[in-house]
Design a protein around this motif. Sequence first.
Motif, PDB file in Angstrom:
ATOM      1  N   PHE A  44       0.853  -1.186   0.000  1.00  0.00           N
ATOM      2  CA  PHE A  44       0.000   0.000   0.000  1.00  0.00           C
ATOM      3  C   PHE A  44       0.890   1.237   0.000  1.00  0.00           C
ATOM      4  O   PHE A  44       1.283   1.732   1.054  1.00  0.00           O
ATOM      5  N   PRO A  45       1.231   1.758  -1.166  1.00  0.00           N
ATOM      6  CA  PRO A  45       2.243   2.811  -1.253  1.00  0.00           C
ATOM      7  C   PRO A  45       1.745   4.236  -0.971  1.00  0.00           C
ATOM      8  O   PRO A  45       2.528   5.153  -0.997  1.00  0.00           O
ATOM      9  N   TRP A  46       0.465   4.411  -0.672  1.00  0.00           N
ATOM     10  CA  TRP A  46      -0.070   5.763  -0.531  1.00  0.00           C
ATOM     11  C   TRP A  46      -0.044   6.256   0.909  1.00  0.00           C
ATOM     12  O   TRP A  46      -0.122   5.493   1.859  1.00  0.00           O
ATOM     13  N   VAL A  47       0.033   7.565   1.039  1.00  0.00           N
ATOM     14  CA  VAL A  47      -0.123   8.244   2.319  1.00  0.00           C
ATOM     15  C   VAL A  47      -1.506   8.876   2.272  1.00  0.00           C
ATOM     16  O   VAL A  47      -1.894   9.461   1.266  1.00  0.00           O
ATOM     17  N   PHE A  48      -2.264   8.762   3.349  1.00  0.00           N
ATOM     18  CA  PHE A  48      -3.656   9.203   3.327  1.00  0.00           C
ATOM     19  C   PHE A  48      -4.023   9.883   4.639  1.00  0.00           C
ATOM     20  O   PHE A  48      -3.162  10.136   5.484  1.00  0.00           O
ATOM     21  N   ASN A  49      -5.297  10.205   4.828  1.00  0.00           N
ATOM     22  CA  ASN A  49      -5.755  10.898   6.029  1.00  0.00           C
ATOM     23  C   ASN A  49      -7.089  10.330   6.506  1.00  0.00           C
ATOM     24  O   ASN A  49      -7.600   9.362   5.929  1.00  0.00           O
ATOM     25  N   VAL A  50      -7.654  10.925   7.530  1.00  0.00           N
ATOM     26  CA  VAL A  50      -8.920  10.464   8.101  1.00  0.00           C
ATOM     27  C   VAL A  50     -10.040  10.553   7.062  1.00  0.00           C
ATOM     28  O   VAL A  50     -10.856   9.632   6.926  1.00  0.00           O
ATOM     29  N   ALA A  51     -10.097  11.659   6.322  1.00  0.00           N
ATOM     30  CA  ALA A  51     -11.141  11.837   5.314  1.00  0.00           C
ATOM     31  C   ALA A  51     -11.050  10.770   4.229  1.00  0.00           C
ATOM     32  O   ALA A  51     -12.073  10.207   3.816  1.00  0.00           O
ATOM     33  N   ASP A  52      -9.844  10.484   3.753  1.00  0.00           N
ATOM     34  CA  ASP A  52      -9.662   9.429   2.748  1.00  0.00           C
ATOM     35  C   ASP A  52     -10.152   8.093   3.282  1.00  0.00           C
ATOM     36  O   ASP A  52     -10.783   7.309   2.563  1.00  0.00           O
ATOM     37  N   SER A  53      -9.844   7.815   4.548  1.00  0.00           N
ATOM     38  CA  SER A  53     -10.286   6.560   5.165  1.00  0.00           C
ATOM     39  C   SER A  53     -11.807   6.492   5.208  1.00  0.00           C
ATOM     40  O   SER A  53     -12.394   5.456   4.890  1.00  0.00           O
ATOM     41  N   ALA A  54     -12.441   7.592   5.591  1.00  0.00           N
ATOM     42  CA  ALA A  54     -13.906   7.626   5.656  1.00  0.00           C
ATOM     43  C   ALA A  54     -14.513   7.394   4.277  1.00  0.00           C
ATOM     44  O   ALA A  54     -15.482   6.635   4.135  1.00  0.00           O
ATOM     45  N   ILE A  55     -13.943   8.027   3.257  1.00  0.00           N
ATOM     46  CA  ILE A  55     -14.442   7.844   1.889  1.00  0.00           C
ATOM     47  C   ILE A  55     -14.291   6.390   1.465  1.00  0.00           C
ATOM     48  O   ILE A  55     -15.236   5.782   0.932  1.00  0.00           O
ATOM     49  N   SER A  56     -13.139   5.801   1.700  1.00  0.00           N
ATOM     50  CA  SER A  56     -12.895   4.413   1.288  1.00  0.00           C
ATOM     51  C   SER A  56     -13.827   3.440   2.003  1.00  0.00           C
ATOM     52  O   SER A  56     -14.420   2.549   1.375  1.00  0.00           O
ATOM     53  N   ILE A  57     -13.963   3.597   3.301  1.00  0.00           N
ATOM     54  CA  ILE A  57     -14.864   2.723   4.062  1.00  0.00           C
ATOM     55  C   ILE A  57     -16.301   2.941   3.615  1.00  0.00           C
ATOM     56  O   ILE A  57     -17.064   1.986   3.433  1.00  0.00           O
ATOM     57  N   GLY A  58     -16.681   4.203   3.405  1.00  0.00           N
ATOM     58  CA  GLY A  58     -18.036   4.513   2.955  1.00  0.00           C
ATOM     59  C   GLY A  58     -18.355   3.885   1.613  1.00  0.00           C
ATOM     60  O   GLY A  58     -19.445   3.343   1.410  1.00  0.00           O
ATOM     61  N   ILE A  59     -17.422   3.921   0.678  1.00  0.00           N
ATOM     62  CA  ILE A  59     -17.652   3.313  -0.637  1.00  0.00           C
ATOM     63  C   ILE A  59     -17.799   1.796  -0.506  1.00  0.00           C
ATOM     64  O   ILE A  59     -18.678   1.195  -1.136  1.00  0.00           O
ATOM     65  N   CYS A  60     -16.965   1.180   0.327  1.00  0.00           N
ATOM     66  CA  CYS A  60     -17.105  -0.270   0.549  1.00  0.00           C
ATOM     67  C   CYS A  60     -18.480  -0.593   1.138  1.00  0.00           C
ATOM     68  O   CYS A  60     -19.136  -1.559   0.724  1.00  0.00           O
ATOM     69  N   LEU A  61     -18.933   0.220   2.086  1.00  0.00           N
ATOM     70  CA  LEU A  61     -20.250  -0.002   2.690  1.00  0.00           C
ATOM     71  C   LEU A  61     -21.373   0.248   1.684  1.00  0.00           C
ATOM     72  O   LEU A  61     -22.400  -0.450   1.711  1.00  0.00           O
ATOM     73  N   LEU A  62     -21.197   1.234   0.797  1.00  0.00           N
ATOM     74  CA  LEU A  62     -22.192   1.466  -0.256  1.00  0.00           C
ATOM     75  C   LEU A  62     -22.315   0.241  -1.159  1.00  0.00           C
ATOM     76  O   LEU A  62     -23.427  -0.168  -1.528  1.00  0.00           O
ATOM     77  N   LEU A  63     -21.179  -0.331  -1.533  1.00  0.00           N
ATOM     78  CA  LEU A  63     -21.202  -1.536  -2.365  1.00  0.00           C
ATOM     79  C   LEU A  63     -21.890  -2.691  -1.639  1.00  0.00           C
ATOM     80  O   LEU A  63     -22.712  -3.408  -2.226  1.00  0.00           O
ATOM     81  N   LEU A  64     -21.586  -2.854  -0.369  1.00  0.00           N
ATOM     82  CA  LEU A  64     -22.229  -3.898   0.430  1.00  0.00           C
ATOM     83  C   LEU A  64     -23.736  -3.653   0.516  1.00  0.00           C
ATOM     84  O   LEU A  64     -24.536  -4.577   0.361  1.00  0.00           O
TER      85      LEU A  64
END
Length: 171
Positions: free
Chosen positions: A132-152
């Motif tokens: 996982f080569p990226w550096v990210f933040n809290v907002a990025d984490s929320a977006i990523s988790i939110g998209i996974c939950l949307l798919l679910l």
Amino acid sequence: MNGMTKLGGMGLALAALVVVADQAVKAWILTGLNLPQIATLKVLGPFYLTMVWNPGVSFGFLQAQHDLVRWALAAFSIAVAVMLAVWVRRTERPLFAVAVGLVMGGAVGNVIDRIRFGAVADFVDVSRIGFFPWVFNVADSAISIGICLLLLDMLRQDGRERAAKTAGDAA
């Protein structure tokens, strides 16, 4: 139903909570910890805090080196957040409300940085793990988790609709 559902209100409240958490952590990273001066700080094992100013979207995609692109990305993020806010208002699905709240909050948290600084403050660095080569933040984490939950949520909704159709066909 014309008004907002309880779950819709919960989604909007979660979005606000994500924005507050994201901005509070970024304030601590930028001024309390002064990470821009330190650059990188080992926290534990493969977890580091590394200061990266990201002019692109989540995880550095679509780099915005010009002001026009910066403002276009900010406007797009605001438009997405507004559309999601309208969409979530009447939901009766808890998972959908949580997912949309996370995505909205993350989008707004990052757009605040883009407007204030011209780039998004990223600092969570687990790149030393190797995959996982990226550096990210809290907002990025929320977006990523939110998209996974949307798919679910979509998969669950599709399953319910198929089950209802099958039950209707059998009757």
